[in-house]
Every structure is written in C-alpha cells, then in structure tokens.
Design a protein around this motif. Structure first.
Motif: not given
Length: 464
Positions: A414-431
């Motif tokens: 889902q994080m990758a697919r969101l870029a296709g609708v102009e939503v850019y994710v800053d992953d909060p699930h990694t250190w």
C-alpha cells in the motif's frame, strides 16, 4: 512528521518509494570484562550514583515508543544496554563518550525516550547515555536560547517567556528534551510558521565526537543540518542553541465542517492569517470519534479543525470558517495545550489506544486533499489527520494516514501504491534513517564518529 525532501532523491541516495524494512542486525555482544572496566571508569569520571547496570534500568533505557508500530513491535526490545550513564551536565556527557570510545563500546544517546521509530534503541547494546539530568538553561538572548541537551521544552518555554519570547518550534510532547528532539524529531508546534528544525531553527550545537579525547566542537548553522533527525549517528549533542520568536498571546479555536474538502479550503485560507497560527490541525470524523473524553467542541460526526491563533485573529478566522461552510464550536484561551496534545504523533497514540487494529503512515503530497476518493481505493477504511506546515515550496499539509493493519506485506504494498495517487510516504515503521540529507549525515559521521560506534544499525550502508 513527514520529511518532504523524501519526494526528491538527492545525489547518491536511494530514490523513494523503495522501502527497506527494519531488520535486527547480527551483533557480537560486548565482553563482560570490557563492560566492567567501562563501568568502573565511568564511576570514577561521573560518580558511582550516575552509573547503573541493574536489569530494570538497562531495559527501561533501551526502549522508546516504537511499540506503536505493529511492524516494529515484534522485533522489540531489539537491543538492551549493557550499562547506563546519567551525567549531570554537558561536560559529563563528553566524559562518558570519551570513556566509551577508549573501551571501543557502542554508544546510544537518549533524552526522555519519546521517539516513535526505535531511534533510541541500542541495537548493539553497549553504553546508553541518558541526558535527562543535564538540563541547565545556559542563556536566553534576543532570538535564541542555549541549554544543555537534557533540558525539557517545558523549561525552555518557561525561560523564554520570562524574557518576552517563545520557542519557535516545540514537539507535541513538551516533556521531550531539546537534544532528543533535534536528533529524533523534525517539526511540531510552530512549524506552520517556521518550517522544520533544519530550516534555521538550529542556531548552533555543541557536538561531542566519539574519540578518546571527546573534546566538544561548536557547530554553527547550516552545518547543524547534519545533526537534525540523524538519530545521534553524526555526533553527540551536548548543548543546543535554538531559535526564539517574540512571545504572543495565543488562544484555541475549535471549528467543525461537514466534509474534508470544506475544512481543507478553510485551513488553506488560514495559512495566510496574520500572525500565522502557531498550530493548525484537521481530523476526519473517524479520528475525532476516538478522542477521550468526548468534547462538545469536537463533534464526533464532523471534520474537526483546531487552531492556535492570537485573540485578535479570531474574528477573521471565524469569517473564514463560516465562509467555507463550517462553524466555530468554541474559543478557549486555555485551549492551546489541548490542541497541541492532539497534533502530530500524539494523534497516533490517541487513535491506536481506542482502535489498535489501525496503524499509521506519515505522508505528504497533493493526493491527500485533492484525490481523497482515490486514496480510499488504495487504502480502504483510511482516516486522515492533517497539519499545516511551512515547506520549501510554501505552506502545505503534513499528514498521518490511519489504515487497517493487515500485515507488513500488505502495508508495504500500500505504501508503494500510494505514490500513484500523489501521496508520498515517509516510512514510520523503520529505525533506519531515510532522508535526502544522508550525504551530509555521512560526512559528519566520518568526522565525529570515525569508528562507527554511535548508535550503530541506524545509518544504512550506501547502495553498491
């Protein structure tokens, strides 16, 4: 909050999206005799009461709020300190770093442990330096305040207010320390006017290199950018000078709207309010319904807008709300503290407390407010929280996107697919650090941590 530099990869950095999941490193434990020798030296340097090796303290000093992530939670505790030092001042912080280097022991520095990504977890064990006792406000000058790394924002704001000023940017957790916020945070209350912490907020830092002598180095702006949101890998912050603004009287304005579009339209007009609000947050109704206790100023069936504005701005703000189809539900002179407690990752905490089946993504991009239906098609049952933020291109929205957690594989798809609708994710699930300033961080790390002992496991290796 999101780092919007992520939407454009810097030279030599990995383009995003392209998310790397957090993994536990292979660790060779530090030998017991080395830890005993280090603890003995630290006790001589700092006093025996400043050194702790009991199990409860070591575990407590090795945790933060990473458990809010269902991706990270199964990996926790991740790593546990072998020894904890609690120096009383900036000089003590430097002494602890030098002792660790002489024993070649990894060093992780923490404030109050309010980070959300595992920034303060010592993945390789070793020494954890708890800076929370080094909390002296050193000076308040025109436009800036200087304090030791463990000073809380409650203390900073009190000292600034006594001099007719206020801190330009504060985290949503005002009990956080200045050193911890610089190393692990990025923005908060005040960012709608002043941007991120690397946008001139960090006037100067006293940085301790991880070397035998550990002599602190004064680092001026803009070189301080290399320490901002760098998890301590580019040098240990012992003292910080940050930006102040002239103090204002603030009040809390609570408004509600029938839909997100009208709330966004009003909010974007309020970006231009003079003076600029200190905070401006929007929540879809499903988020509002999780807030406890229920509040008549935030109807659970409507989109909520909350703004920290000057009393003189209330009439203009009210006219904007009315003109956009909303209504002002309350104006509270004592409302700013409550409003701040429902901003940024405090929202995540509140939502997940009532709905633990949800997780969060930190996002930016026009799709959040302009392509809401398409976002919903990618992430059904999603909920949006928005924060006004000053970015390089002007005012815009930072977002927390809440969605049902169906496992890490689904989430990262889902994080990758969101870029296709102009939503850019800053992953909060990694250190792992993942922003386009990493070239600066690496340069500073080569200078201030030549042997790679500072918070190992957080700075990813360069791609081959």
């Amino acid at each position: 909050m999101p780092d919007f530099s992520l939407t454009q990869a810097g030279a030599g950095e990995r383009a995003l999206p392209g998310f790397d999941r957090a993994t536990l490193p292979e660790v060779t434990p530090v030998g017991a005799e080395v830890i005993e020798s280090l603890a003995a030296e630290l006790a001589r340097q700092l006093g025996p009461d400043a050194i702790l090796v009991d199990d409860a303290t070591r575990l407590s000093a090795s945790t933060d709020w990473a458990h809010m992530s269902p991706v990270l939670q199964p990996l926790l505790p991740g790593g546990v300190a072998d020894v904890v030092a609690r120096p009383r001042d900036a000089d003590g912080i430097a002494r602890a770093v030098g002792a660790a280097h002489r024993h070649r022991v990894p060093v992780t520095v923490r404030g109050q442990g309010t980070g959300n990504y595992g920034q303060g977890i010592p993945l390789h064990g070793g020494l954890v330096i708890d800076t929370s006792r080094a909390r002296r406000v050193i000076s308040v000058e025109d436009g800036q305040i200087t304090a030791e790394a463990g000073t809380s924002f409650v203390m900073l704001e009190k000292a600034a207010r006594a001099a007719g000023q206020e801190v330009a940017i504060l985290p949503s957790t005002v009990g956080s320390t200045i050193g911890g916020f610089i190393a692990g945070g990025s923005g908060g209350t005040g960012s709608i006017a002043n941007g991120a912490i690397w946008d001139g907020y960090l006037r100067s830092l006293l940085v301790v290199p991880c070397t035998d002598d550990a002599i602190p180095v004064a680092v001026p702006y803009p070189d301080t950018t290399a320490m901002a949101h760098a998890f301590g890998v580019s040098g240990v912050i012992a003292q910080a000078t940050v930006e102040l603004r002239p103090a204002r009287e603030w009040t809390g304005l609570f408004a509600s709207f029938p839909d997100l579009a009208s709330a966004v339209a009003a909010g974007e007009q309020l970006f231009g309010l003079a003076p600029t609000p200190r905070l401006l947050s929007l929540d879809e109704a499903g988020i509002v319904a999780t807030y406890r206790p229920a509040d008549a100023a935030m109807p659970a069936d409507r989109v909520s807008m909350r703004a920290i504005v000057t009393p003189g701005s209330v009439p203009e703000a009210t006219a904007v709300v009315d003109g956009s189809g909303g209504r002002v539900d309350a104006v509270r002179p004592k409302g700013p503290a409550l409003i701040a407690s429902m901003s940024y990752n405090h929202t995540t905490y509140r939502v997940r407390k009532q709905r633990p089946e949800l997780t969060h993504l930190q996002c930016g991009g026009p799709g959040l407010t302009r392509r809401r239906d398409e976002v919903a098609a990618v992430v059904p049952e999603s909920l949006i929280h928005l924060e006004g933020f000053r970015m390089a291109h002007g005012h815009d929205w930072a977002s927390m996107l809440f969605l049902r957690y169906d496992g890490a594989d689904v989430l990262y798809e889902q994080m990758a697919r969101l870029a296709g609708v102009e939503v850019y994710v800053d992953d909060p699930h990694t250190w792992e650090l993942h922003h386009t300033r990493l070239a600066l961080v690496r340069q500073a790390a080569a200078r201030f941590d030549p042997d790679g002992l500072l918070n190992p496991g957080k700075l990813p290796a360069l791609a081959e």
